[in-house]
Write an enzyme that holds these catalytic residues in place. Structure first.
Site, PDB file in Angstrom:
ATOM      1  N   TRP A   1      28.735  13.628  20.743  1.00  0.00           N
ATOM      2  CA  TRP A   1      28.975  12.193  20.888  1.00  0.00           C
ATOM      3  C   TRP A   1      27.826  11.602  21.699  1.00  0.00           C
ATOM      4  O   TRP A   1      27.545  12.078  22.808  1.00  0.00           O
ATOM      5  CB  TRP A   1      30.313  12.001  21.603  1.00  0.00           C
ATOM      6  CG  TRP A   1      30.731  10.588  21.808  1.00  0.00           C
ATOM      7  CD1 TRP A   1      30.734   9.583  20.886  1.00  0.00           C
ATOM      8  CD2 TRP A   1      31.248  10.027  23.025  1.00  0.00           C
ATOM      9  NE1 TRP A   1      31.220   8.423  21.443  1.00  0.00           N
ATOM     10  CE2 TRP A   1      31.541   8.660  22.764  1.00  0.00           C
ATOM     11  CE3 TRP A   1      31.502  10.541  24.302  1.00  0.00           C
ATOM     12  CZ2 TRP A   1      32.060   7.817  23.729  1.00  0.00           C
ATOM     13  CZ3 TRP A   1      32.028   9.701  25.258  1.00  0.00           C
ATOM     14  CH2 TRP A   1      32.303   8.360  24.975  1.00  0.00           C
TER      15      TRP A   1
ATOM     16  N   ASP B   1      35.997  18.131  26.220  1.00  0.00           N
ATOM     17  CA  ASP B   1      36.336  16.757  25.880  1.00  0.00           C
ATOM     18  C   ASP B   1      37.305  16.826  24.701  1.00  0.00           C
ATOM     19  O   ASP B   1      36.936  17.254  23.608  1.00  0.00           O
ATOM     20  CB  ASP B   1      35.064  15.990  25.498  1.00  0.00           C
ATOM     21  CG  ASP B   1      35.327  14.506  25.250  1.00  0.00           C
ATOM     22  OD1 ASP B   1      36.498  14.090  25.288  1.00  0.00           O
ATOM     23  OD2 ASP B   1      34.345  13.774  25.006  1.00  0.00           O
TER      24      ASP B   1
ATOM     25  N   ALA C   1      39.575  14.453  22.528  1.00  0.00           N
ATOM     26  CA  ALA C   1      39.846  13.055  22.245  1.00  0.00           C
ATOM     27  C   ALA C   1      40.667  12.847  20.980  1.00  0.00           C
ATOM     28  O   ALA C   1      41.052  11.712  20.685  1.00  0.00           O
ATOM     29  CB  ALA C   1      38.524  12.283  22.121  1.00  0.00           C
TER      30      ALA C   1
ATOM     31  N   LYS D   1      43.028   7.590  20.457  1.00  0.00           N
ATOM     32  CA  LYS D   1      43.225   7.867  19.037  1.00  0.00           C
ATOM     33  C   LYS D   1      44.663   8.258  18.726  1.00  0.00           C
ATOM     34  O   LYS D   1      45.306   7.662  17.866  1.00  0.00           O
ATOM     35  CB  LYS D   1      42.267   8.969  18.575  1.00  0.00           C
ATOM     36  CG  LYS D   1      40.845   8.499  18.332  1.00  0.00           C
ATOM     37  CD  LYS D   1      40.094   8.305  19.627  1.00  0.00           C
ATOM     38  CE  LYS D   1      38.653   7.886  19.389  1.00  0.00           C
ATOM     39  NZ  LYS D   1      37.928   7.662  20.660  1.00  0.00           N
TER      40      LYS D   1
END
Length: 394
Positions: free
Chosen positions: A127, A208, A210, A243
Site C-alpha cells: 500500500w 496490517d 484491513a 472495509k
C-alpha cells in the site's frame, strides 16, 4: 513562513478519481477507488451499522471524552475478533486509532521511539501510504520481493531470500490477508516459514489487517495474524474497520502491541496512550461505539456476519466470472490468477502504457500499476472489462 512550503506529490488514486468524475463518457468503469461498491455502484451502510447507530442515538447520554486509548470495551471486542484465543488478553496492549492509517502511523511512531535505527522491510509492492508515512518519519525502508509478475502469485523464494538480509531489530511489515495491491497471499505453510525466519533472525513483525472477512471468511482471514501473534516474541498489529464494517468515514481502527512477556504490557499500554496524546489526544468514538455494539450483541453480530459474507461471495463471484470470460476470449488460462486472488484488489500485471490505453480507449480507470478494485465491477461490466483487456493486448 508559508512561502517556504513546497508542493507535495499528488495522490495518484485521488487524481484518478478526479479524472473519472470529469470523464463525460456514459460508459466508463471506476476500478481505482479503494472502497467496496455493490452491484449498483453504491458503498452501502450495512444493516447492522444502521441498527447500532439507531440504538446509540436512543441510548447515548453523553459525548464526553472516553480516554486516551479509547473505550476499552471496543479494544476487547476487536482483539477477540482478530486474535480469538490465540494470545492471552494480558499480553496485549491496545489503543483506538483514526482508522487503519492512524494505527499504522502510531505503530511506526512506536518503532521510531523504541529503535531509531530499525529498518522497515515492506513488500514490493505494498500500500503506497505505508512507504509515504515511513519516509515522512525518516524510517529507512527496504523492499522485499513479493509479487511475481509472470505468475501473478507470490514470489515466495525471493521474499525469503530478501528477508534473510534483515538484521535483528528490523521490522517486517506483512499484510494479514487480502494483500493490497496484488490480491496474492501466502498459504499457511509459507506463513509458518516466515514466522520461523522472524524468530531465527530476531526480527519484529508488524501486521496490517484491513480486509478481514473479505477473503476466505472472518476466522480464515485471521489465521495468519493469530499464528504470528502466538509465535513471535513481540509484534504490532494495525487493524481497520473501514472495509468489513463499511464505516470508512468514521475512521475506526485499532493498534495492538503483543508481547510474549505479560510483564511488558503495562509499559506498552502507557506508551501507546502517550503516542495518542501527542498526536490527537482522544481517538474518534462513534465508529468504535458502532462496532462495539455490533460485536457485543448476538443479533446484530449475526446480521453483520451474514451481510459481510454476502459481500465476500459477491467479490468471489465477480473474480470467477472475469477469469472465465477472459479465458473464453483469450483461449488460454493465463488470467486464472484472478480467481485465486482474494480481497478487493488484484494486480493485473499490465504495463503502464496498457493501463493508460484502457482509460483512453475504453473508459476503464485503474491505478497505473494495474491494481484494480474487483468490487468496482458488476455482472454487466465484467464482459466489457474482459473485452477491453484483450483488445489492448494485456
Amino acid at each position: 513562513m508559508f512561502e517556504n512550503l513546497k508542493p507535495q506529490p499528488a495522490d495518484k488514486i485521488l487524481a484518478l478519481m478526479q479524472m473519472y468524475r470529469e470523464d463525460p463518457r456514459e460508459q466508463k468503469i471506476d476500478l481505482g477507488v479503494g472502497v467496496y461498491k455493490d452491484a449498483n455502484g453504491v458503498t452501502p451502510v450495512m444493516r447492522a451499522v444502521k441498527a447500532a447507530e439507531q440504538r446509540i442515538w436512543e441510548e447515548q447520554d453523553s459525548k464526553a471524552y472516553t480516554g486516551l486509548a479509547g473505550d476499552p470495551v471496543y479494544a476487547d471486542a476487536m482483539i477477540s475478533l482478530i486474535l480469538g484465543t490465540s494470545v492471552p488478553r494480558a499480553n496485549i496492549a491496545a489503543v483506538a486509532t483514526p482508522g487503519g492509517t492512524g494505527a499504522c502511523r502510531q505503530a511506526f511512531e512506536l518503532i521510531r521511539m523504541a529503535n531509531p535505527s530499525a529498518r522497515a522491510f515492506v513488500s514490493n509492492p505494498t500500500w503506497p501510504n505505508h512507504i509515504s508515512i515511513l519516509n515522512y518519519l525518516g524510517i529507512e525502508t527496504v523492499a522485499y520481493r513479493y509479487f511475481d509478475e509472470e505468475t501473478r502469485g507470490v514470489d515466495f523464494d525471493g521474499m525469503i531470500e530478501d528477508l534473510k538480509t534483515a538484521n535483528a531489530g528490523d521490522v517486517v511489515l506483512l499484510h494479514g490477508c487480502c494483500h493490497n495491491p496484488t490480491g496474492a497471499n501466502l498459504n499457511m505453510v509459507q506463513w509458518q516459514e516466515v514466522v520461523n525466519l522472524i524468530n531465527d533472525r530476531g526480527l519484529v513483525a508488524m501486521i496490517d489487517i484491513a480486509y478481514q472477512g473479505f477473503g476466505d471468511g472472518l476466522s480464515e482471514d485471521a489465521q495468519a495474524t493469530r499464528l504470528v501473534a502466538a509465535s513471535v516474541k513481540e509484534c504490532l498489529i494495525a487493524a481497520s474497520c473501514s472495509k468489513n464494517f463499511g464505516v470508512y468515514r468514521e475512521r475506526t481502527g485499532l493498534l495492538m502491541a503483543v508481547s510474549a512477556d505479560a510483564g511488558q504490557t503495562a509499559l506498552n499500554q502507557g506508551t501507546l496512550a502517550f503516542l495518542n496524546r501527542q498526536n490527537y489526544s482522544f481517538p474518534p468514538d462513534h465508529g468504535a461505539r458502532v462496532v462495539t455494539a455490533i460485536l457485543m450483541d448476538e443479533g446484530l453480530r449475526a446480521d453483520w456476519m451474514a451481510e459481510l459474507e454476502e459481500v465476500r461471495l459477491s467479490m468471489l463471484g465477480l473474480r470467477r466470472q472475469l477469469a472465465d470470460e477472459l479465458q473464453r476470449l483469450s483461449g488460454s488460462d493465463r488470467f486464472g490468477f484472478l480467481a485465486q486472488h482474494r480481497g478487493m484488489f488484484s494486480r493485473l500485471g499490465a504495463a503502464p502504457e496498457l493501463v493508460e490505453k484502457l482509460r483512453v480507449e475504453h473508459g476503464i480507470y485503474m491505478v497505473g500499476d494495474s491494481r484494480m478494485n474487483i468490487a468496482g465491477l458488476n455482472e454487466a461490466t465484467v464482459p466489457i472489462l474482459a473485452k477491453a483487456i484483450i483488445d489492448v493486448g494485456v
